[in-house]
Write an enzyme that holds these catalytic residues in place. Sequence first.
Site, PDB file in Angstrom:
ATOM      1  N   GLY A  11      30.365  41.938  46.203  1.00  0.00           N
ATOM      2  CA  GLY A  11      29.962  41.544  44.841  1.00  0.00           C
ATOM      3  C   GLY A  11      29.526  40.102  44.733  1.00  0.00           C
ATOM      4  O   GLY A  11      30.104  39.317  43.984  1.00  0.00           O
ATOM      5  N   SER A 142      43.502  38.937  39.254  1.00  0.00           N
ATOM      6  CA  SER A 142      43.257  38.252  37.984  1.00  0.00           C
ATOM      7  C   SER A 142      44.606  37.874  37.386  1.00  0.00           C
ATOM      8  O   SER A 142      45.605  38.574  37.617  1.00  0.00           O
ATOM      9  CB  SER A 142      42.534  39.183  37.008  1.00  0.00           C
ATOM     10  OG  SER A 142      42.563  38.638  35.693  1.00  0.00           O
ATOM     11  N   TYR A 155      41.767  47.369  33.014  1.00  0.00           N
ATOM     12  CA  TYR A 155      41.449  46.302  33.977  1.00  0.00           C
ATOM     13  C   TYR A 155      42.726  45.687  34.562  1.00  0.00           C
ATOM     14  O   TYR A 155      42.844  45.494  35.781  1.00  0.00           O
ATOM     15  CB  TYR A 155      40.620  45.246  33.246  1.00  0.00           C
ATOM     16  CG  TYR A 155      40.223  44.033  34.045  1.00  0.00           C
ATOM     17  CD1 TYR A 155      39.205  44.093  34.998  1.00  0.00           C
ATOM     18  CD2 TYR A 155      40.835  42.787  33.824  1.00  0.00           C
ATOM     19  CE1 TYR A 155      38.824  42.961  35.719  1.00  0.00           C
ATOM     20  CE2 TYR A 155      40.459  41.662  34.525  1.00  0.00           C
ATOM     21  CZ  TYR A 155      39.450  41.751  35.467  1.00  0.00           C
ATOM     22  OH  TYR A 155      39.075  40.618  36.172  1.00  0.00           O
ATOM     23  N   ALA A 157      45.599  47.022  34.910  1.00  0.00           N
ATOM     24  CA  ALA A 157      46.230  47.982  35.833  1.00  0.00           C
ATOM     25  C   ALA A 157      45.620  47.852  37.228  1.00  0.00           C
ATOM     26  O   ALA A 157      46.335  47.841  38.238  1.00  0.00           O
ATOM     27  CB  ALA A 157      46.058  49.402  35.305  1.00  0.00           C
ATOM     28  N   THR A 158      44.297  47.725  37.279  1.00  0.00           N
ATOM     29  CA  THR A 158      43.648  47.645  38.601  1.00  0.00           C
ATOM     30  C   THR A 158      43.957  46.310  39.282  1.00  0.00           C
ATOM     31  O   THR A 158      44.105  46.250  40.499  1.00  0.00           O
ATOM     32  CB  THR A 158      42.117  47.806  38.510  1.00  0.00           C
ATOM     33  OG1 THR A 158      41.547  46.724  37.759  1.00  0.00           O
ATOM     34  CG2 THR A 158      41.746  49.128  37.862  1.00  0.00           C
TER      35      THR A 158
END
Length: 247
Positions: A11, A142, A155, A157-158
């Site tokens: 990314g 994050s 988000y 959770a990931t």
Amino acid sequence: MDRKKVALVTGASRGIGRAICVKLAKCGMDIAFTYSSDEEGAAKTKELCEENGAVVYMYRADIRNSESCAEIVKDLVSKTDKHIDVLVNNAGITRDNLIMRIKDEDLDAVIDTNLKGTFYMMREVSRIMLRQRSGKIVNISSVVGVMGNAGQVNYAATKAAVIGMTKSLARELASRHINVNAVAPGVIQTKMTDAIPEDVKEQLTSQILFKEAGKPEDIANAVAFLASDESNYITGQVLCVDGGMAL
Ligand code: NAP
């Protein structure tokens, strides 16, 4: 080591991923990076890395697809004498909303990209690093994976899952001297945060001890440390680079 190190960053057509590629190129590494669709942005990242002396390998691929991840790694090692020294799992997306408005497809999209994409790349690159008995894996989590955030249940959770995977893989790979760590950025100025409404941004910024957002280069500097020999005795850790937000 007399050959140049090779770093693979996911990314990297803009934002934090691009800053990481440029920083690692400045540190003397050759750079392989992925992106999903932004050709122009990817070309810019390539140019900036080459200006800093790196040989660059660019892959347009969807990291949600495990076969694509396997193909990238297979192709890369065929060009680098079977070496990948650093893996940075940076690609990530948000689909923010309050939980009752999060659709199944918004849950699936963030899980497929942030969690499964990171898992697939770690699985492929672990094989290479185990054989070479060295390597550095840095996963971009994050602060919301550490402290939670209203409107980001999917988000968060990931990103918490990324921390769990980081600690587990650190335990699996330690005997072969492979370091696995995570960086947890706070609010960083990128296209991802451009999408946040101004009032929410102000509310988030008020939680930062330094009272301002960070820059992609702040994250890149932390990644470069965790990708270097200077972090050889550090594994399974989460480094918050957030101006004191998660304190
Ligand atoms: P960004 O500007 O939106 O860039 C995301 C990058 O990921 C782009 O290069 C994009 O490629 C790529 N990407 C997205 N989906 C992909 C897929 N399925 N396959 C391959 N590549 C894909 O994001 P950013 O702000 O730099 O964030 C980078 C990482 O830091 C993310 O993991 C994010 O969750 C994390 N993070 C960011 C912040 C922040 O405040 N910005 C805070 C905490 C954590 P294309 O452009 O080609 O689509």
